[in-house]
Design a protein around this motif. Sequence first.
Motif, PDB file in Angstrom:
ATOM      1  N   GLU A  98     -59.924 -31.564 -83.857  1.00 63.88           N
ATOM      2  CA  GLU A  98     -60.778 -31.890 -85.063  1.00 63.88           C
ATOM      3  C   GLU A  98     -61.459 -33.424 -84.616  1.00 63.88           C
ATOM      4  OE1 GLU A  98     -60.674 -31.253 -88.925  1.00 63.88           O
ATOM      5  OE2 GLU A  98     -59.653 -29.519 -88.827  1.00 63.88           O
ATOM      6  N   SER A  99     -60.357 -34.256 -84.326  1.00 65.95           N
ATOM      7  CA  SER A  99     -60.724 -35.672 -84.038  1.00 65.95           C
ATOM      8  C   SER A  99     -61.856 -35.803 -82.889  1.00 65.95           C
ATOM      9  CB  SER A  99     -59.769 -36.647 -83.891  1.00 65.95           C
ATOM     10  OG  SER A  99     -58.978 -36.143 -82.657  1.00 65.95           O
ATOM     11  N   THR A 100     -61.619 -34.958 -81.926  1.00 67.34           N
ATOM     12  CA  THR A 100     -62.766 -34.964 -80.607  1.00 67.34           C
ATOM     13  C   THR A 100     -64.010 -34.447 -81.069  1.00 67.34           C
ATOM     14  OG1 THR A 100     -60.827 -34.924 -79.243  1.00 67.34           O
ATOM     15  CG2 THR A 100     -62.827 -34.195 -78.532  1.00 67.34           C
ATOM     16  N   ALA A 101     -63.929 -33.385 -82.187  1.00 69.50           N
ATOM     17  CA  ALA A 101     -65.239 -32.837 -82.592  1.00 69.50           C
ATOM     18  C   ALA A 101     -65.783 -33.697 -83.330  1.00 69.50           C
ATOM     19  CB  ALA A 101     -64.846 -31.586 -83.303  1.00 69.50           C
ATOM     20  N   ALA A 102     -65.260 -34.640 -84.202  1.00 65.49           N
ATOM     21  CA  ALA A 102     -65.746 -35.502 -85.201  1.00 65.49           C
ATOM     22  C   ALA A 102     -66.627 -36.421 -84.440  1.00 65.49           C
ATOM     23  CB  ALA A 102     -64.976 -35.820 -86.194  1.00 65.49           C
ATOM     24  N   VAL A 103     -65.882 -37.240 -83.694  1.00 67.50           N
ATOM     25  CA  VAL A 103     -66.363 -38.518 -82.904  1.00 67.50           C
ATOM     26  C   VAL A 103     -67.009 -38.098 -81.486  1.00 67.50           C
ATOM     27  CG1 VAL A 103     -65.750 -40.684 -82.225  1.00 67.50           C
ATOM     28  CG2 VAL A 103     -64.591 -39.621 -83.874  1.00 67.50           C
ATOM     29  N   ARG A 104     -66.253 -37.520 -80.527  1.00 64.44           N
ATOM     30  CA  ARG A 104     -66.705 -37.525 -79.268  1.00 64.44           C
ATOM     31  C   ARG A 104     -67.748 -36.480 -78.726  1.00 64.44           C
ATOM     32  NH1 ARG A 104     -65.198 -42.558 -77.578  1.00 64.44           N
ATOM     33  NH2 ARG A 104     -62.878 -42.926 -77.631  1.00 64.44           N
ATOM     34  N   LEU A 105     -67.746 -35.330 -79.582  1.00 65.32           N
ATOM     35  CA  LEU A 105     -68.544 -34.365 -79.245  1.00 65.32           C
ATOM     36  C   LEU A 105     -69.993 -34.305 -79.559  1.00 65.32           C
ATOM     37  CD1 LEU A 105     -66.026 -31.071 -78.955  1.00 65.32           C
ATOM     38  CD2 LEU A 105     -66.681 -32.808 -77.169  1.00 65.32           C
ATOM     39  N   PRO A 106     -70.237 -34.694 -80.807  1.00 65.45           N
ATOM     40  CA  PRO A 106     -71.601 -34.524 -81.180  1.00 65.45           C
ATOM     41  C   PRO A 106     -72.908 -34.931 -80.281  1.00 65.45           C
ATOM     42  CG  PRO A 106     -70.294 -35.245 -82.958  1.00 65.45           C
ATOM     43  CD  PRO A 106     -69.662 -35.288 -81.845  1.00 65.45           C
ATOM     44  N   PRO A 107     -72.869 -36.157 -79.654  1.00 65.76           N
ATOM     45  CA  PRO A 107     -73.667 -36.454 -78.444  1.00 65.76           C
ATOM     46  C   PRO A 107     -73.436 -35.629 -77.433  1.00 65.76           C
ATOM     47  CG  PRO A 107     -72.220 -38.223 -78.580  1.00 65.76           C
ATOM     48  CD  PRO A 107     -71.747 -37.308 -79.832  1.00 65.76           C
ATOM     49  N   VAL A 230     -51.617 -41.493 -88.358  1.00 61.41           N
ATOM     50  CA  VAL A 230     -51.793 -41.913 -86.943  1.00 61.41           C
ATOM     51  C   VAL A 230     -52.802 -41.115 -86.187  1.00 61.41           C
ATOM     52  CG1 VAL A 230     -51.060 -42.473 -84.591  1.00 61.41           C
ATOM     53  CG2 VAL A 230     -49.487 -43.025 -86.504  1.00 61.41           C
ATOM     54  N   LEU A 231     -53.980 -41.940 -85.962  1.00 63.09           N
ATOM     55  CA  LEU A 231     -55.174 -41.345 -85.378  1.00 63.09           C
ATOM     56  C   LEU A 231     -55.772 -42.215 -84.468  1.00 63.09           C
ATOM     57  CD1 LEU A 231     -56.541 -39.609 -88.599  1.00 63.09           C
ATOM     58  CD2 LEU A 231     -55.920 -38.363 -86.772  1.00 63.09           C
ATOM     59  N   PRO A 232     -56.905 -41.702 -83.492  1.00 61.73           N
ATOM     60  CA  PRO A 232     -57.638 -42.393 -82.665  1.00 61.73           C
ATOM     61  C   PRO A 232     -58.301 -43.426 -83.489  1.00 61.73           C
ATOM     62  CG  PRO A 232     -57.905 -40.311 -81.895  1.00 61.73           C
ATOM     63  CD  PRO A 232     -57.200 -40.207 -83.214  1.00 61.73           C
ATOM     64  N   ARG A 233     -58.423 -44.933 -82.928  1.00 55.51           N
ATOM     65  CA  ARG A 233     -59.195 -45.747 -83.629  1.00 55.51           C
ATOM     66  C   ARG A 233     -60.568 -45.348 -83.835  1.00 55.51           C
ATOM     67  NH1 ARG A 233     -58.471 -51.150 -84.085  1.00 55.51           N
ATOM     68  NH2 ARG A 233     -56.859 -51.373 -82.576  1.00 55.51           N
ATOM     69  N   SER A 234     -61.052 -44.450 -82.813  1.00 56.86           N
ATOM     70  CA  SER A 234     -62.542 -44.325 -82.853  1.00 56.86           C
ATOM     71  C   SER A 234     -63.098 -43.277 -83.938  1.00 56.86           C
ATOM     72  CB  SER A 234     -62.878 -43.494 -81.635  1.00 56.86           C
ATOM     73  OG  SER A 234     -62.230 -42.086 -81.469  1.00 56.86           O
ATOM     74  N   VAL A 235     -62.002 -42.578 -84.641  1.00 54.48           N
ATOM     75  CA  VAL A 235     -61.964 -41.709 -85.768  1.00 54.48           C
ATOM     76  C   VAL A 235     -62.297 -42.442 -87.016  1.00 54.48           C
ATOM     77  CG1 VAL A 235     -61.074 -40.098 -87.257  1.00 54.48           C
ATOM     78  CG2 VAL A 235     -61.018 -39.802 -84.727  1.00 54.48           C
ATOM     79  N   VAL A 236     -61.644 -43.879 -87.214  1.00 52.58           N
ATOM     80  CA  VAL A 236     -61.215 -44.532 -88.378  1.00 52.58           C
ATOM     81  C   VAL A 236     -62.454 -45.487 -88.436  1.00 52.58           C
ATOM     82  CG1 VAL A 236     -59.699 -46.087 -89.472  1.00 52.58           C
ATOM     83  CG2 VAL A 236     -58.834 -44.310 -88.379  1.00 52.58           C
ATOM     84  N   GLU A 237     -62.904 -45.985 -87.325  1.00 50.42           N
ATOM     85  CA  GLU A 237     -63.933 -47.083 -87.240  1.00 50.42           C
ATOM     86  C   GLU A 237     -65.250 -46.417 -87.255  1.00 50.42           C
ATOM     87  OE1 GLU A 237     -62.854 -49.890 -84.604  1.00 50.42           O
ATOM     88  OE2 GLU A 237     -61.600 -50.833 -85.587  1.00 50.42           O
ATOM     89  N   ARG A 238     -65.555 -45.663 -88.339  1.00 51.14           N
ATOM     90  CA  ARG A 238     -66.939 -45.014 -88.463  1.00 51.14           C
ATOM     91  C   ARG A 238     -67.234 -44.749 -89.812  1.00 51.14           C
ATOM     92  NH1 ARG A 238     -66.669 -39.023 -88.749  1.00 51.14           N
ATOM     93  NH2 ARG A 238     -64.327 -38.770 -88.961  1.00 51.14           N
ATOM     94  N   GLU A 239     -68.499 -44.599 -90.231  1.00 55.55           N
ATOM     95  CA  GLU A 239     -68.694 -44.176 -91.749  1.00 55.55           C
ATOM     96  C   GLU A 239     -68.273 -42.866 -91.911  1.00 55.55           C
ATOM     97  OE1 GLU A 239     -69.957 -46.221 -93.889  1.00 55.55           O
ATOM     98  OE2 GLU A 239     -70.640 -47.856 -92.578  1.00 55.55           O
ATOM     99  N   PRO A 240     -67.726 -42.770 -93.297  1.00 49.98           N
ATOM    100  CA  PRO A 240     -67.684 -43.641 -94.290  1.00 49.98           C
ATOM    101  C   PRO A 240     -66.343 -44.503 -94.369  1.00 49.98           C
ATOM    102  CG  PRO A 240     -67.182 -41.536 -95.356  1.00 49.98           C
ATOM    103  CD  PRO A 240     -67.441 -41.402 -93.885  1.00 49.98           C
ATOM    104  N   TRP A 241     -65.242 -44.312 -93.024  1.00 46.72           N
ATOM    105  CA  TRP A 241     -64.412 -44.419 -93.411  1.00 46.72           C
ATOM    106  C   TRP A 241     -63.814 -46.247 -93.018  1.00 46.72           C
ATOM    107  CZ3 TRP A 241     -62.212 -41.063 -96.176  1.00 46.72           C
ATOM    108  CH2 TRP A 241     -62.613 -39.790 -95.921  1.00 46.72           C
ATOM    109  N   GLN A 242     -64.510 -46.618 -92.322  1.00 44.78           N
ATOM    110  CA  GLN A 242     -64.307 -48.094 -91.885  1.00 44.78           C
ATOM    111  C   GLN A 242     -64.229 -49.289 -92.893  1.00 44.78           C
ATOM    112  OE1 GLN A 242     -67.323 -49.568 -89.212  1.00 44.78           O
ATOM    113  NE2 GLN A 242     -69.047 -49.068 -90.585  1.00 44.78           N
ATOM    114  N   HIS A 243     -64.746 -48.990 -93.991  1.00 45.52           N
ATOM    115  CA  HIS A 243     -64.526 -49.850 -95.069  1.00 45.52           C
ATOM    116  C   HIS A 243     -63.465 -49.238 -96.089  1.00 45.52           C
ATOM    117  CE1 HIS A 243     -68.020 -51.765 -93.770  1.00 45.52           C
ATOM    118  NE2 HIS A 243     -68.996 -50.711 -93.758  1.00 45.52           N
ATOM    119  N   ARG A 244     -63.066 -48.080 -96.093  1.00 45.76           N
ATOM    120  CA  ARG A 244     -62.035 -47.506 -97.074  1.00 45.76           C
ATOM    121  C   ARG A 244     -60.665 -47.638 -96.411  1.00 45.76           C
ATOM    122  NH1 ARG A 244     -64.591 -42.211 -98.653  1.00 45.76           N
ATOM    123  NH2 ARG A 244     -62.597 -41.866 -99.846  1.00 45.76           N
ATOM    124  N   LEU A 245     -60.642 -47.720 -95.001  1.00 48.38           N
ATOM    125  CA  LEU A 245     -59.242 -47.794 -94.349  1.00 48.38           C
ATOM    126  C   LEU A 245     -59.052 -48.911 -93.329  1.00 48.38           C
ATOM    127  CD1 LEU A 245     -59.416 -44.095 -93.095  1.00 48.38           C
ATOM    128  CD2 LEU A 245     -58.129 -44.757 -95.096  1.00 48.38           C
TER     129      LEU A 245
END
Length: 302
Positions: A98-107, A230-245
């Motif tokens: 799921e983490s790869t699908a959310a961050v890496r795969l869309p583009p 514990v998750l990849p940094r790339s998952v957390v440092e994106r909207e809307p989570w980067q200001h909440r986590l």
Amino acid sequence: MDLAGLRVVKAVAETGSVSRAADSLHCVQSNVTARIKRLEEDLGVDLFHRMSRGMAPTPAGRVLADYADRVLRLVAQARDAVADAAGRGGRLTVGTMESTAAVRLPPILARFHADHPAVELTITPGPTETLLIEVLAGRIDGAFVGGAVNHPDLIASPVFDEELVLVEPATGLSGAAGRHTLIGFGRACAYRGRAEMVMRDAGRVPYRVMEFGSLDAILGCVGAGMGVTVLPRSVVEREPWQHRLSCRTLPDPLARMPTLFVRRTDSVETQSLRAFLATVAADPATQTPTPPTGLKTLAAAC
């Protein structure tokens, strides 16, 4: 022996029941029973033990069921390869965390769809262990999984290099309960195993685990202060989570986990699969480690 008979053997071996096999094959039970009897007469052996509640394959039945699985998988691959070669696009089923699908795969998916609109692409999310089983069974063409893979029937190619971080709410944890609560996917997830190692190494024992089935649910509960993950940094440092986590860096080697693309060694590399892998390789994030950001380390936080 024909393909229809092999499908019946495979279905009965997998379901353990004539009725369930008939349901999965969308036929009547008498057809399943007749096919099995005909095969047993043709081969001169019993393929299944008849029991009061269901059927179990004999040693000969297990052998035939294994061959049936391989033959049917090859037939499906042949159909896709022919459609692919004829320019009809073909089909491609890819599993992913799921983490790869959310961050890496869309583009990557957007670029692939734009360049190859005729390909019928299906994305199947799941945890690493489940995806490996699906690839080995031939139900999906390949998958993005986390961590090292060493299996004689699989080809594993490194794709992304993820930095794992300890994730906490941006407002901090109010008490010991949150520090000792791990929120994550089930045990089949590669990140779950690494997260438990992090908790033990940080001295946050004993700890309790809360399992969720979706990435957003995990991040939302961490943001609400219920625990850590514990998750990849790339998952957390994106909207809307980067200001909440907030992220805390982990010591090596806990911090690094590769994402691999795995497929069967005997799989047919169709034009569609080759084009998909080329699109993945052309992505700027491929094999590019996430740079450190200077945030506090886990050791400083414990």
